[in-house]
Design a protein around this motif. Structure first.
Motif, PDB file in Angstrom:
ATOM      1  N   ASP A   1      -5.530 -16.469  -0.175  1.00 14.40           N
ATOM      2  CA  ASP A   1      -5.685 -15.157   0.457  1.00 14.40           C
ATOM      3  C   ASP A   1      -5.523 -15.234   1.962  1.00 14.40           C
TER       4      ASP A   1
ATOM      5  N   LEU B   1      -9.723  -0.033   1.893  1.00  8.55           N
ATOM      6  CA  LEU B   1      -8.489  -0.254   1.139  1.00  8.55           C
ATOM      7  C   LEU B   1      -8.284   0.836   0.086  1.00  8.55           C
TER       8      LEU B   1
ATOM      9  N   ARG C   1      -2.822  -9.871  -2.761  1.00  9.60           N
ATOM     10  CA  ARG C   1      -2.590 -10.011  -1.320  1.00  9.60           C
ATOM     11  C   ARG C   1      -1.311 -10.801  -1.049  1.00  9.60           C
TER      12      ARG C   1
ATOM     13  N   GLU D   1     -13.369  -2.966   1.092  1.00 10.75           N
ATOM     14  CA  GLU D   1     -12.800  -2.482  -0.157  1.00 10.75           C
ATOM     15  C   GLU D   1     -12.746  -0.954  -0.187  1.00 10.75           C
TER      16      GLU D   1
ATOM     17  N   ALA E   1      -7.255 -10.356  -6.920  1.00  8.87           N
ATOM     18  CA  ALA E   1      -7.191  -9.859  -5.547  1.00  8.87           C
ATOM     19  C   ALA E   1      -6.363 -10.782  -4.661  1.00  8.87           C
TER      20      ALA E   1
ATOM     21  N   TRP F   1      -7.014  -4.128  -4.183  1.00 12.51           N
ATOM     22  CA  TRP F   1      -5.915  -4.999  -3.772  1.00 12.51           C
ATOM     23  C   TRP F   1      -4.750  -4.880  -4.753  1.00 12.51           C
TER      24      TRP F   1
END
Length: 531
Positions: free
Chosen positions: A271, A476, A352, A473, A348, A411
């Protein structure tokens, strides 16, 4: 025992065994009678009237391995833990929900809990002598004050449940509230300038630890000023040349233990490398400087070599730290065994990487990079989508586990929207809508207008009873809703996205640089005239 895996079948929110992952080097930590986090372990602790000995470790942390090899291999520690405590072992990457609530500011975390799940004592890596002292003290204290501890645990739970009630109430946003977002870019840039290390680049938050903070660098890129651009260029050059970049093997290390980047902690995280690839690609596009195009290509090559699983079509999660392997000296790496890679596929982290690859494919005009990203995206859609909607957190071989975590949903939604923008394939847009529909249905709190980090679980234990509404989060999720509103022209999605950004504002001001993702999303929303 070396690199062994022990299984257990009591993983809440999972239909597959939990894994106990130990140091790949010789150790005796497996002699502790570990239980997985779950109702069976808590019931056993209550029945036997024992405190819980919780260890939260990671597959990539050198300190976690040292804990296994030294402290948890000490015979007296093993004997006392098995006799007087209920040992529970959690992998932080596999169970981010437990890690979020019980981590003691580092890995490994050692936490002594009451049978109700309340923290009695906690710390990070501990020597055998210190741990033996703490265990002995807690064993006596627990037996002498058991009733008081239980009453206090119930009292604290009641307090947390009361304070967890949403502070904000969803209502139509006023013009004034929307305009408050316009100040976020300026105030954020000032905070970053104050934290900026003009000598070595990056940001100074700790006297001995230095992280790359790619999200903060992205905020500065959005400023489009010569000063901010110079800060980004200098920071990335210092990371590359100062020691955070692995010159021989490629890829960025996790963080440095010196202000000049020369003493890296040698774990490599998917990540984090994906986030750095994103900001390097953005910098290349903005400056057209060939050194950043070259670094982006080198980083992609390194990610492919370290993390890409060609047979699976997805990315591994991390590569373990190993100071001996990376130590310069007369012995080359060719004569040493490379550190192990955690081949678990995390939704996730893969998402990414997919988004960073799709951006890089456009900036570098490299169709192959885009094809790799879409292959990984297809893998996630096929193998990590829950039958009832939403995404699982992790796949290990054919097993998938832990559905419904907010981070995985948002994500993934972002990666699907990026996949649609890159390829114009309608199935990615439809999949993004489906994941967001699940997220709104299962995780959205209509009272506060924010998302919870996990589904409501009537069997939740300890601090997992309290669901949280995390800043990054939620930001996002707002970004995804705003993008979907632009595609669909649905005002309700736009209103929900803006409401989230407005009501995350105070949370952001308490977070500082760790909330740079929120600031970056606000900046982009302003640039798109969504505010």
């Amino acid at each position: 025992m070396s690199g062994s895996v022990v299984t257990d079948h009591t993983w809440s929110f999972a239909s597959v065994p939990a894994l106990f992952r130990f140091s790949p080097r010789p150790n005796q930590a497996h002699q502790i009678h570990w239980r997985a986090w779950g109702s069976a372990a808590f019931a056993e602790a209550m029945q036997q009237d024992k405190p819980i000995f919780l260890v939260i470790s990671t597959a990539w942390s050198e300190a976690s391995h040292l804990l296994d090899e030294k402290t948890l291999s000490e015979p007296s520690v093993i004997a006392i833990v098995n006799a007087d405590f209920l040992p529970v072992r959690v992998d932080a990457d596999l169970r981010p929900d437990v890690n979020q609530r019980y981590n003691q500011n580092g890995w490994p975390s050692i936490v002594l809990l009451s049978a109700e799940g309340e923290v009695l004592w906690g710390g990070i890596y501990t020597s055998p002598q210190k741990l033996l002292y703490c265990l002995g003290h807690m064993r006596r204290y627990y037996s002498e004050h058991r009733q008081d501890i239980a009453e206090q645990a119930h009292h604290l739970l009641a307090q947390r449940l009361e304070s967890a009630s949403p502070a904000a109430t969803k209502h139509p946003l006023t013009t004034t509230e929307r305009l408050t977002l316009l100040d976020i870019p300026r105030s954020t840039e000032q905070v970053l300038r104050d934290l900026y290390d003009s000598e070595h680049g990056g940001f100074t938050l700790h006297p001995t630890l230095k992280f790359p903070h790619p999200e903060a660098l992205e905020v500065l890129l959005h400023a489009h000023t010569p000063e901010a651009l110079q800060m980004v260029c200098y920071s990335l050059a210092q990371m590359r040349d100062g020691g955070l970049w692995d010159v021989e093997g490629g890829g960025f290390f996790h963080y440095a233990t010196s202000e000049d980047w020369s003493l890296p902690h040698t774990a490599k995280m998917l990540d984090e490398n994906a986030a750095l690839l994103r900001v390097i690609a953005m910098l290349a596009a903005q400056t057209q400087d060939q050194q950043w195009f070259a670094l982006a290509r080198q980083l992609i090559q390194s990610i492919q070599q370290i993390f890409w699983q060609s047979k699976t079509g997805a990315f591994s999660g991390s590569q373990c730290a190993d100071e001996g392997y990376y130590e310069p000296g007369q012995y080359s790496r060719a004569s040493r065994v490379a550190p192990p890679v955690d081949e678990a596929i995390y939704t996730a982290w893969n998402a990414r990487a997919i988004s960073a690859y799709l951006l890089s494919a456009t900036v570098l005009d490299d169709a192959q990079v885009g094809m790799v990203a879409l292959e990984a995206l297809d893998y996630l859609c096929t193998n990590l989508t829950h039958p009832q909607g939403g995404m699982f957190h992790v796949a290990q071989g054919e097993h998938v586990a832990l559905p419904g975590q907010l981070a995985d949903q948002v994500w993934m939604t972002q990666a699907l929207l990026d996949g649609y923008a890159f390829s114009s394939r309608e199935r990615y847009l439809n999949a993004a809508i489906a994941v967001m529909h699940y997220t709104l249905h299962v995780l959205f709190d209509t009272q506060s207008g924010l998302f919870y980090d996990a589904p409501d679980d009537p069997m939740a234990l300890g601090r997992l009873v309290i669901r949280e509404q995390p800043l990054i989060e939620n930001a996002l999720a707002a970004s995804c809703l705003l993008r979907m509103a632009a595609y669909s022209k649905r005002q309700s999605l736009r209103d929900t996205g803006l409401h989230i950004l407005v009501h995350c504002r105070e949370m952001y001001r308490r977070t500082g640089i760790q909330g740079a993702t929120y600031a970056s999303i606000v900046v982009q929303a302003i640039a798109q005239q969504w505010v």
